[in-house]
Design an enzyme around this catalytic site. Structure first.
Site, mmCIF file in Angstrom:
data_model
loop_
_atom_site.group_PDB
_atom_site.id
_atom_site.type_symbol
_atom_site.label_atom_id
_atom_site.label_comp_id
_atom_site.label_asym_id
_atom_site.label_seq_id
_atom_site.Cartn_x
_atom_site.Cartn_y
_atom_site.Cartn_z
ATOM 1 N N GLU A 132 0.793 -1.114 -0.129
ATOM 2 C CA GLU A 132 0.031 0.235 -0.076
ATOM 3 C C GLU A 132 0.972 1.485 0.053
ATOM 4 O O GLU A 132 1.744 1.311 0.740
ATOM 5 C CB GLU A 132 -0.933 -0.014 1.217
ATOM 6 C CG GLU A 132 -1.762 -1.217 1.247
ATOM 7 C CD GLU A 132 -2.200 -1.480 2.760
ATOM 8 O OE1 GLU A 132 -2.134 -1.141 3.677
ATOM 9 O OE2 GLU A 132 -3.017 -2.735 2.687
ATOM 10 N N GLU A 163 -4.704 -6.428 2.498
ATOM 11 C CA GLU A 163 -3.504 -6.952 3.119
ATOM 12 C C GLU A 163 -3.545 -8.546 2.753
ATOM 13 O O GLU A 163 -2.472 -9.280 2.725
ATOM 14 C CB GLU A 163 -3.307 -6.892 4.506
ATOM 15 C CG GLU A 163 -2.957 -5.639 5.156
ATOM 16 C CD GLU A 163 -3.944 -4.573 5.137
ATOM 17 O OE1 GLU A 163 -5.310 -4.925 4.997
ATOM 18 O OE2 GLU A 163 -3.826 -3.387 5.240
ATOM 19 N N GLN A 221 2.031 -2.109 5.842
ATOM 20 C CA GLN A 221 2.465 -0.754 6.349
ATOM 21 C C GLN A 221 2.956 -0.757 7.860
ATOM 22 O O GLN A 221 3.739 -0.133 8.282
ATOM 23 C CB GLN A 221 1.158 0.103 6.128
ATOM 24 C CG GLN A 221 1.760 1.726 5.923
ATOM 25 C CD GLN A 221 0.555 2.275 5.116
ATOM 26 O OE1 GLN A 221 -0.368 2.847 5.573
ATOM 27 N NE2 GLN A 221 0.955 2.702 3.773
ATOM 28 N N PHE A 222 1.877 -1.203 8.668
ATOM 29 C CA PHE A 222 1.965 -1.660 10.104
ATOM 30 C C PHE A 222 2.106 -3.067 10.394
ATOM 31 O O PHE A 222 0.991 -3.594 10.012
ATOM 32 C CB PHE A 222 1.045 -0.623 10.825
ATOM 33 C CG PHE A 222 1.327 0.650 10.999
ATOM 34 C CD1 PHE A 222 1.960 1.410 11.968
ATOM 35 C CD2 PHE A 222 0.712 1.451 9.862
ATOM 36 C CE1 PHE A 222 1.991 2.892 11.906
ATOM 37 C CE2 PHE A 222 1.025 2.738 9.785
ATOM 38 C CZ PHE A 222 1.611 3.533 11.082
ATOM 39 N N PHE A 261 -1.218 -4.852 11.113
ATOM 40 C CA PHE A 261 -1.989 -5.354 9.940
ATOM 41 C C PHE A 261 -1.887 -6.915 9.474
ATOM 42 O O PHE A 261 -2.468 -7.293 8.842
ATOM 43 C CB PHE A 261 -2.031 -4.401 8.670
ATOM 44 C CG PHE A 261 -2.237 -2.889 9.083
ATOM 45 C CD1 PHE A 261 -2.653 -2.610 10.536
ATOM 46 C CD2 PHE A 261 -1.741 -2.013 8.217
ATOM 47 C CE1 PHE A 261 -2.614 -1.150 10.512
ATOM 48 C CE2 PHE A 261 -1.866 -0.702 8.375
ATOM 49 C CZ PHE A 261 -2.544 -0.505 9.510
ATOM 50 N N ILE A 262 -0.774 -7.434 10.202
ATOM 51 C CA ILE A 262 -0.475 -9.007 9.733
ATOM 52 C C ILE A 262 -1.781 -9.568 10.078
ATOM 53 O O ILE A 262 -1.916 -10.835 9.838
ATOM 54 C CB ILE A 262 0.755 -9.331 10.691
ATOM 55 C CG1 ILE A 262 1.279 -10.723 9.790
ATOM 56 C CG2 ILE A 262 0.185 -9.619 11.999
ATOM 57 C CD1 ILE A 262 2.709 -10.922 10.301
ATOM 58 N N HIS A 292 -1.446 0.200 16.184
ATOM 59 C CA HIS A 292 -0.372 0.647 15.516
ATOM 60 C C HIS A 292 0.859 0.704 16.032
ATOM 61 O O HIS A 292 1.860 1.309 15.577
ATOM 62 C CB HIS A 292 -0.606 2.118 14.785
ATOM 63 C CG HIS A 292 -1.761 2.212 13.803
ATOM 64 N ND1 HIS A 292 -2.929 1.891 14.138
ATOM 65 C CD2 HIS A 292 -1.637 2.571 12.761
ATOM 66 C CE1 HIS A 292 -3.686 2.327 12.896
ATOM 67 N NE2 HIS A 292 -2.966 2.470 11.944
#
Lengths: 329, 332
Positions: free
Chosen positions: A29, A60, A82-83, A86-87, A129
């Protein structure tokens, strides 16, 4: 040698890898014109085009799944999540697919993908985050897990990750992005599975991961003024883990503190501690092992609360005092 | 949007006699593994596709060897149709070292990359983005390969379906998403799980073509898949095909079939069995005699019985094999 930031080191490794190998491509992203969530891919789309530096929708699961499919069929995708929080949204593709395929297919398929992601607290970004979930991935057979603590390691390990034929989770720390370090301007690799003694010492070993390495080094400097000689060992890669370097250090110092930013409960520090406890060295320890980790709370947003949620230099110094005070039995 | 208008050449016409043989191979393979299971000779589970042979053969069976399939837990038909070695499939089912996956995959993960079978999946919907990734490989490497991604009706309610179709569309990837709507996701009828009449309508949301067909009509399946594959091969991007079919058996070996009526099953089995339909057509049109077909069926049964007998004496994995293939060795 020239000094560049951890972020520049990562950008340089990606740039070199794209230049070296046609099969390598980046996806994620906002990695194009925007340059990635934190700037790691800055300028690369301009240089390599939209095909090899691909902006993706906010999907994702698809980003990870596309990486798995592409990796199985001859490409070497480097995805940016990105963070690292988000996995959770990409978990099936990483845990059930990427990690399993080589084994399930009895070695007849390989999944050479790299998942780069920004982890850790210290930015006030709160509970969704700021997490350090690398321990989750270290628990999954089939994945390799890397956590570089400085710019030099970041570049060399990222090159190694991209060349590796396995799925590799590459945890970057947001607060380390701006830290400077000496980094060669040529491509180089650091073997995955080799810990690094970041500082030598005689009285005590601190095994520190990720962002905690710098804090351990800072604490070691202060302890030195009090006459305590601290060795700092950075595993650098959680899987595979270089137990030999860790145990050799502890055999020498006979005292140990293990520190991670991730919450202490069921954390990676427990793994390192258990390895020490199960070894013969445990019989020679002069003090019980001390383990420091994040508080067992979701990360708060407020600055003071956030700072207290993870180990700091002061807590490390307290631990040093505690370990050194233990009387030999 | 970077959609291209593609002039699709005439769809590939399937050889019906060869297709019938393949369909019988699939059915007999599954009947035999069921017998082995019932006899206690087969460990684990299995998801039979009896009743869905036309979607297997009309789909995977018309691809080039270099094209790829991504399959599901109900995979035996897809694997056989794509050319996976049947002896190795029996061996995998029986836990032999000679199996497609050397015993490490079992029924749900049969893979054979040499014939374009990228593998079967135990996670519903996981194949959608993986197929997009393989299609991206083909696109980036400039090959003419196309990926046929099988999934069941239930999988269209997974997030991965929506993410992957959107991505395949914006990148115009050479992938065909093929939904075998066998009416049930385990025990849940698709009617109760979605509020639309046609699953193919979902394609509209992603700017791709969606088609619903009779999945028990071999010719309709092969023609539709063939057109979608050629469109994808020529840069026309993805298609979503929904093929209406029915699984005669339960979801897996543990299914007691409490959720559907015997009448419903009988209707599909007696009036809409894809093999009986194709046979009737071939006999009616004088392409094949009933006796020849029965002879063929008998021959396959005999061949497969011999395969199973010979596989039984194959060696099993060694204990040391437990720890191999966790990681790939070496560097690029």
């Amino acid at each position: 040698m020239r000094m560049i930031t951890y972020l520049q080191a990562i950008n340089e490794a990606l740039d070199e890898a794209l230049a070296q190998d046609e099969r390598v491509f980046l996806l994620g992203e906002d990695i194009g014109v925007y340059g990635g969530g934190f700037g790691a891919t800055h300028g690369l789309q301009e240089k390599y085009g939209r095909q090899r530096v691909r902006d993706t929708p906010i999907s994702e699961s698809a980003i990870a799944g596309v990486s798995v499919g592409a990796a199985m069929t001859g490409m070497r995708p480097v995805m940016e999540l990105q963070f690292s929080d988000f996995i959770t949204v990409a978990m099936d593709q990483l845990v059930n697919q990427a990690a399993k395929i080589h084994y399930m297919y009895s070695g007849k398929a390989k999944v050479p993908l790299v998942m780069r992601t920004a982890a850790g607290s210290g930015t006030g970004a709160a509970a969704q985050h700021s997490q350090s979930l690398e321990n989750w991935m270290a628990h999954i057979p089939g994945l390799k897990v890397i956590q570089p603590s400085n710019a030099y390691d970041a570049k060399g390990l990222l090159h190694a990750a991209i060349k590796d034929d396995n799925p590799v989770m590459f945890y970057e720390h947001k607060l380390l992005y701006k830290t400077l370090g000496e980094v060669p301007d040529k491509p180089y690799t650091i073997p995955i599975g080799l810990a690094d003694v970041k500082r030598t010492g005689k009285n005590l070993t601190i095994v520190a991961t990720g962002s905690m390495v710098n804090k351990a080094l800072e604490a070691a400097e202060i302890a030195q003024e009090k006459g305590i000689s601290v060795e700092v060992v950075d595993p650098r890669t959680l899987v595979p883990l270089d137990t030999k370097t860790i145990l050799t250090s502890i055999e020498k110092t006979k005292r140990v503190i293990v520190v991670t930013e991730a919450v202490k409960n069921s954390g990676f520090s427990a793994e390192i501690t258990s390895i020490i406890a199960e070894s013969k060295i445990s019989m020679k320890l002069k003090a019980p092992i001390v383990r420091l980790g994040g508080a067992f709370v979701p990360m708060p947003a407020q600055k003071m609360l956030e700072a207290h949620a993870t180990p700091q230099v002061e807590s490390l110094l307290d631990a040093v005092t505690q370990v050194m005070a233990e009387i030999e039995v | 949007m970077n959609k291209k208008m593609v002039n699709v050449q005439q769809a590939k016409v399937i050889d019906k006699r060869q297709a019938l043989r393949k369909m019988w191979e699939i059915r007999i393979f599954e009947e035999m593994i069921q017998e082995l299971f019932d006899a206690g000779e087969l460990y684990g589970t299995m998801h039979l596709c009896i009743g869905q042979e036309a979607t297997a053969v009309g789909g995977a069976g018309i691809l080039k060897k270099s094209d790829w399939i991504v399959s599901t837990h109900r995979n035996h038909g897809h694997c056989i149709a794509k050319g996976t070695d049947i002896r190795s499939m029996f061996a995998e089912m029986l836990g032999k070292k000679t199996g497609t996956n050397e015993g490490k995959g079992g029924s749900m993960h049969i893979a054979d990359l040499n014939v374009g079978n990228l593998g079967s999946n135990g996670i519903v919907g996981a194949g959608f983005p993986i197929a997009a990734g393989a299609a991206l490989s083909a696109q980036m490497q400039g090959t003419d390969q196309v990926v046929l991604c099988y999934a069941g009706d239930g999988a269209t309610n997974e997030g991965s379906f929506h993410e992957a179709l959107n991505l395949a569309s914006i990148w115009q990837l050479p992938v065909v998403y093929f939904i075998e709507n066998n009416q049930y996701g385990m025990s849940s009828s698709i009617e109760q799980m979605v509020n639309i009449d046609k699953l193919s309508d979902r394609a509209k949301s992603y700017g791709i073509e969606g088609i619903t067909i009779d999945g028990n009509d071999l010719v309709a399946v092969s023609k539709t898949v063939s057109q979608a594959v050629e469109k994808a091969r020529n840069g026309g991007g993805p298609t979503l095909i929904e093929a209406l079919t029915y699984r005669h058996k339960g979801h897996s070996k543990s299914d007691k079939l409490m959720y559907r009526s015997e009448e419903e099953c009988r209707q599909w089995q007696e009036n809409n069995d894809p093999i009986i339909r194709l046979e009737s057509e071939l006999i009616k049109n004088g392409v094949q005699q009933e006796a020849d077909i029965r002879q063929m069926e008998f021959t396959i049964r005999k061949e497969f019985a011999d395969l199973v007998a010979s596989v039984k004496s194959d060696s099993e994995p060694e204990i040391e094999d437990l720890l191999t293939h966790v990681y790939a060795e070496g560097e690029a």
